[in-house]
Design a protein around this motif. Structure first.
Motif, PDB file in Angstrom:
ATOM      1  N   ALA A  39     -57.013 -53.048  38.794  1.00 50.16           N
ATOM      2  CA  ALA A  39     -56.623 -53.770  40.015  1.00 50.16           C
ATOM      3  C   ALA A  39     -55.424 -54.662  39.713  1.00 50.16           C
ATOM      4  O   ALA A  39     -54.454 -54.698  40.466  1.00 50.16           O
ATOM      5  CB  ALA A  39     -57.776 -54.595  40.551  1.00 50.16           C
ATOM      6  N   SER A  40     -55.501 -55.385  38.591  1.00 53.05           N
ATOM      7  CA  SER A  40     -54.366 -56.232  38.199  1.00 53.05           C
ATOM      8  C   SER A  40     -53.497 -55.422  37.243  1.00 53.05           C
ATOM      9  O   SER A  40     -53.368 -55.719  36.067  1.00 53.05           O
ATOM     10  CB  SER A  40     -54.852 -57.522  37.543  1.00 53.05           C
ATOM     11  OG  SER A  40     -55.553 -57.261  36.345  1.00 53.05           O
ATOM     12  N   THR A  41     -52.910 -54.365  37.771  1.00 51.57           N
ATOM     13  CA  THR A  41     -52.181 -53.430  36.919  1.00 51.57           C
ATOM     14  C   THR A  41     -50.805 -53.979  36.543  1.00 51.57           C
ATOM     15  O   THR A  41     -50.178 -54.704  37.314  1.00 51.57           O
ATOM     16  CB  THR A  41     -51.981 -52.083  37.643  1.00 51.57           C
ATOM     17  OG1 THR A  41     -51.466 -52.369  38.951  1.00 51.57           O
ATOM     18  CG2 THR A  41     -53.282 -51.338  37.793  1.00 51.57           C
ATOM     19  N   HIS A 153     -60.019 -60.152  40.582  1.00 51.12           N
ATOM     20  CA  HIS A 153     -61.322 -59.478  40.499  1.00 51.12           C
ATOM     21  C   HIS A 153     -62.418 -60.191  41.291  1.00 51.12           C
ATOM     22  O   HIS A 153     -63.578 -59.829  41.217  1.00 51.12           O
ATOM     23  CB  HIS A 153     -61.765 -59.344  39.035  1.00 51.12           C
ATOM     24  CG  HIS A 153     -60.885 -58.441  38.229  1.00 51.12           C
ATOM     25  ND1 HIS A 153     -60.960 -58.352  36.864  1.00 51.12           N
ATOM     26  CD2 HIS A 153     -59.910 -57.570  38.617  1.00 51.12           C
ATOM     27  CE1 HIS A 153     -60.052 -57.477  36.429  1.00 51.12           C
ATOM     28  NE2 HIS A 153     -59.405 -56.998  37.474  1.00 51.12           N
ATOM     29  N   GLN A 161     -58.456 -64.862  35.482  1.00 51.70           N
ATOM     30  CA  GLN A 161     -59.184 -63.654  35.890  1.00 51.70           C
ATOM     31  C   GLN A 161     -60.516 -63.462  35.154  1.00 51.70           C
ATOM     32  O   GLN A 161     -61.490 -62.989  35.726  1.00 51.70           O
ATOM     33  CB  GLN A 161     -58.279 -62.443  35.653  1.00 51.70           C
ATOM     34  CG  GLN A 161     -58.844 -61.110  36.036  1.00 51.70           C
ATOM     35  CD  GLN A 161     -57.834 -59.994  35.796  1.00 51.70           C
ATOM     36  OE1 GLN A 161     -56.896 -59.818  36.562  1.00 51.70           O
ATOM     37  NE2 GLN A 161     -58.004 -59.249  34.722  1.00 51.70           N
ATOM     38  N   GLU A 203     -66.159 -56.962  37.556  1.00 57.10           N
ATOM     39  CA  GLU A 203     -66.579 -56.583  36.210  1.00 57.10           C
ATOM     40  C   GLU A 203     -67.970 -57.107  35.866  1.00 57.10           C
ATOM     41  O   GLU A 203     -68.344 -57.208  34.696  1.00 57.10           O
ATOM     42  CB  GLU A 203     -65.533 -57.042  35.191  1.00 57.10           C
ATOM     43  CG  GLU A 203     -64.195 -56.345  35.424  1.00 57.10           C
ATOM     44  CD  GLU A 203     -63.145 -56.610  34.365  1.00 57.10           C
ATOM     45  OE1 GLU A 203     -63.356 -57.496  33.503  1.00 57.10           O
ATOM     46  OE2 GLU A 203     -62.103 -55.936  34.389  1.00 57.10           O
ATOM     47  N   LEU A 331     -54.092 -55.338  23.951  1.00 52.73           N
ATOM     48  CA  LEU A 331     -55.206 -54.775  24.697  1.00 52.73           C
ATOM     49  C   LEU A 331     -54.919 -53.287  24.883  1.00 52.73           C
ATOM     50  O   LEU A 331     -53.791 -52.904  25.202  1.00 52.73           O
ATOM     51  CB  LEU A 331     -55.371 -55.453  26.060  1.00 52.73           C
ATOM     52  CG  LEU A 331     -56.759 -55.232  26.659  1.00 52.73           C
ATOM     53  CD1 LEU A 331     -57.761 -56.146  25.975  1.00 52.73           C
ATOM     54  CD2 LEU A 331     -56.790 -55.465  28.158  1.00 52.73           C
ATOM     55  N   LYS A 333     -55.824 -49.827  26.766  1.00 49.68           N
ATOM     56  CA  LYS A 333     -56.467 -49.179  27.904  1.00 49.68           C
ATOM     57  C   LYS A 333     -55.930 -47.758  27.995  1.00 49.68           C
ATOM     58  O   LYS A 333     -54.720 -47.560  28.179  1.00 49.68           O
ATOM     59  CB  LYS A 333     -56.118 -49.930  29.195  1.00 49.68           C
ATOM     60  CG  LYS A 333     -56.691 -51.344  29.286  1.00 49.68           C
ATOM     61  CD  LYS A 333     -56.022 -52.081  30.428  1.00 49.68           C
ATOM     62  CE  LYS A 333     -56.793 -53.330  30.837  1.00 49.68           C
ATOM     63  NZ  LYS A 333     -55.986 -54.156  31.782  1.00 49.68           N
ATOM     64  N   SER A 363     -61.016 -52.665  35.517  1.00 49.57           N
ATOM     65  CA  SER A 363     -61.922 -53.275  36.497  1.00 49.57           C
ATOM     66  C   SER A 363     -62.595 -52.203  37.356  1.00 49.57           C
ATOM     67  O   SER A 363     -63.711 -52.387  37.824  1.00 49.57           O
ATOM     68  CB  SER A 363     -61.178 -54.307  37.345  1.00 49.57           C
ATOM     69  OG  SER A 363     -59.998 -53.743  37.887  1.00 49.57           O
ATOM     70  N   LYS A 384     -63.618 -54.972  25.001  1.00 49.82           N
ATOM     71  CA  LYS A 384     -63.729 -55.765  26.226  1.00 49.82           C
ATOM     72  C   LYS A 384     -64.225 -54.823  27.301  1.00 49.82           C
ATOM     73  O   LYS A 384     -63.511 -53.923  27.731  1.00 49.82           O
ATOM     74  CB  LYS A 384     -62.347 -56.333  26.563  1.00 49.82           C
ATOM     75  CG  LYS A 384     -62.339 -57.276  27.739  1.00 49.82           C
ATOM     76  CD  LYS A 384     -60.967 -57.878  27.943  1.00 49.82           C
ATOM     77  CE  LYS A 384     -60.276 -57.193  29.094  1.00 49.82           C
ATOM     78  NZ  LYS A 384     -59.328 -58.067  29.818  1.00 49.82           N
TER      79      LYS A 384
HETATM   80  P1  PGA Z   1     -57.584 -54.446  35.527  1.00 51.18           P
HETATM   81  O1  PGA Z   1     -58.107 -55.739  34.781  1.00 51.18           O
HETATM   82  O2  PGA Z   1     -58.368 -53.292  35.031  1.00 51.18           O
HETATM   83  O3  PGA Z   1     -57.816 -54.771  36.967  1.00 51.18           O
HETATM   84  O4  PGA Z   1     -56.112 -54.338  35.172  1.00 51.18           O
HETATM   85  C1  PGA Z   1     -58.444 -55.774  33.434  1.00 51.18           C
HETATM   86  C2  PGA Z   1     -57.521 -56.670  32.660  1.00 51.18           C
HETATM   87  O5  PGA Z   1     -56.582 -57.268  33.221  1.00 51.18           O
HETATM   88  O6  PGA Z   1     -57.692 -56.775  31.447  1.00 51.18           O
END
Ligand code: PGA
Ligand code: ZN
Length: 424
Positions: A39-41, A153, A161, A203, A331, A333, A363, A384
């Motif tokens: 969401a907070s991409t 979130h 966040q 989350e 981080l 992902k 998220s 995480k």
């Molecule tokens: P997101 O949040 O999956 O909404 O980007 C996770 C994060 O910011 O670490």
């Protein structure tokens, strides 16, 4: 070798469509993988392909990505040995042909990449963590449990966040989970008593309205103690500020005031001095390289500074950070970059240069547990994956409980040693 690849549209934890890929190998092995969504991409993430047809799922359908798997990506990799992950991923990238996977979608590409790895592991009759990590994979990650959700979130007024608890004092992953869960429940009890909402964010953490961001940290300190643990010893704290979300026109709008990078940095230094805070993610915005470098010089020896939107799991952006001395942790992902190969390259680059790597969920998640195996395979020591509640979050923790059991006496839970910067 890969026989056929199929895909379908399924749902993620927010009730949005996402891609699931199924791989059939010639030896009869079948494996599947599902793709998460943020969401907070970050602006520099690989491209997530959505249909944009407002008449279906508000435009969020992924039928185009599913078709890309079935019509283009699958046929491109069919016949390749599933164990040749780098060749499979290079073929996927070449088939897409764009810089940021915008033609066929990183969600389509990642689904194939992960499903192929799982199929190869199953074909070799190895658990995924063992197949990817080899015989020496034995370190369980410290769970960074996000128990208070704010920012993008949650619907609350809290800017930061994620407020996380890290049970570093436990001597096994199983006991770490227990400490985290007991604190989570103590937090809920405390919040009810104070008349705070115990509704959950994306989350699985609580999402109360609070008087300040510090008030959330104070709540955590109290919850840890009321669960019978000692803050700073048994359980330490971490934040994901996700500050890009409130950065605009050169200023951070934080607690209703406009702040500079230097003012934000002073705020963080103050938090580090007053709380057992070991990690801060995205304290500054994704393009504020100068601010990041200064902050790292100022407090990088006292606290882990994690680049999420800053690095977007991209080896090229990480290389820039290494050169500038920005952050000291990445981080990781899988869907930010879109293939397993590039994910593993980012982790290796970080680790070779003394940066920690944290395997992370999004998220928007599914029941897919690949990141749990990846955390053990890469010896990351940190994961995480949200609160210890809601099935898409606990699926990962549950998978790690199984891996710890499978490793038996070989399993190591690192605790604070996961932060080499402070425990050396
Ligand atoms: P997101 O949040 O999956 O909404 O980007 C996770 C994060 O910011 O670490
Ligand atoms: Zn983040």
């Amino acid at each position: 070798a890969i026989d056929t690849i199929d895909a379908r549209e399924i749902l993620d934890s927010r009730g949005n469509p996402t891609v699931e890929v199924e791989v059939l190998l010639e030896d009869g092995v079948v494996a599947r993988a599902a793709v998460p969504s943020g969401a907070s991409t970050g602006a520099f993430e690989a491209y997530e392909l959505r249909d944009g047809d407002k008449g279906r799922y508000g435009g969020k359908g992924v039928e185009k990505a599913v078709a890309a798997v079935i019509d283009e990506l699958g046929p491109a990799v069919e016949g390749i040995d599933a164990a040749d992950q780098r060749i499979v991923d290079a073929t996927l990238i070449a088939t897409d042909g764009s810089e940021n996977k915008s033609n066929l979608g990183a969600n389509a590409i990642l689904g194939v990449s992960l499903a192929v790895a799982k199929a190869a592991a199953a074909s070799a009759e190895l658990p995924l963590f063992r197949y990817l990590g080899g015989p020496n994979a034995h370190v369980l990650p410290v769970p960074m449990m996000n128990v208070i959700n704010g920012g993008a979130h949650a619907d609350s007024n809290v800017d930061i966040q994620e407020f996380m608890i890290l049970p570093v004092g436990a001597d096994s992953f199983r006991e770490a989970i227990r400490a985290g869960v007991e604190t989570y429940h103590a937090l809920k009890g405390l919040m009810s008593k104070q008349g705070l909402s115990t509704g959950l964010g994306d989350e699985g953490g609580f999402a109360p309205n609070l008087s300040s961001n510090r008030a959330a940290l104070d709540l955590l300190m109290e919850a840890i103690q009321s669960a019978g643990y000692t803050p700073g010893k048994d359980i330490v704290l971490a934040l994901d500020v996700a500050s890009t979300e409130f950065f605009a026109d050169g200023a951070y709008t934080f607690e209703s005031q406009k702040k500079s990078a230097a003012e934000m940095s002073a705020y963080y230094a103050d938090l580090v001095a007053n709380y057992p805070l070991v990690s801060i993610e995205d304290p500054l915005a994704e393009d504020d390289w100068e601010g990041w470098t200064t902050l790292t010089q100022e407090v990088g020896d006292k606290v882990q500074l994690v680049g999420d939107d800053l690095f977007v799991t991209n080896p090229e952006r990480l290389a820039k950070g290494l050169q500038l001395g920005a952050a000291n942790s990445i981080l990781v992902k899988v869907n930010q970059i879109g293939t397993l190969t590039e994910t593993l390259d980012a982790v290796a680059l970080a680790q070779r240069n003394g940066y920690t790597a944290i395997l992370s969920h999004r998220s928007g998640e599914t029941e897919d547990t690949t990141i749990a195996d990846l955390a053990v395979a890469t010896d990351a020591g940190l994961i995480k994956t949200g609160a210890p509640a809601r099935s898409e979050r606990v699926a990962k923790y549950n998978q790690l409980l199984r891996i710890e059991e499978e490793l038996g006496e070989a399993a190591v839970y690192p605790g604070l040693a996961a932060f080499p910067r402070f425990s050396a």
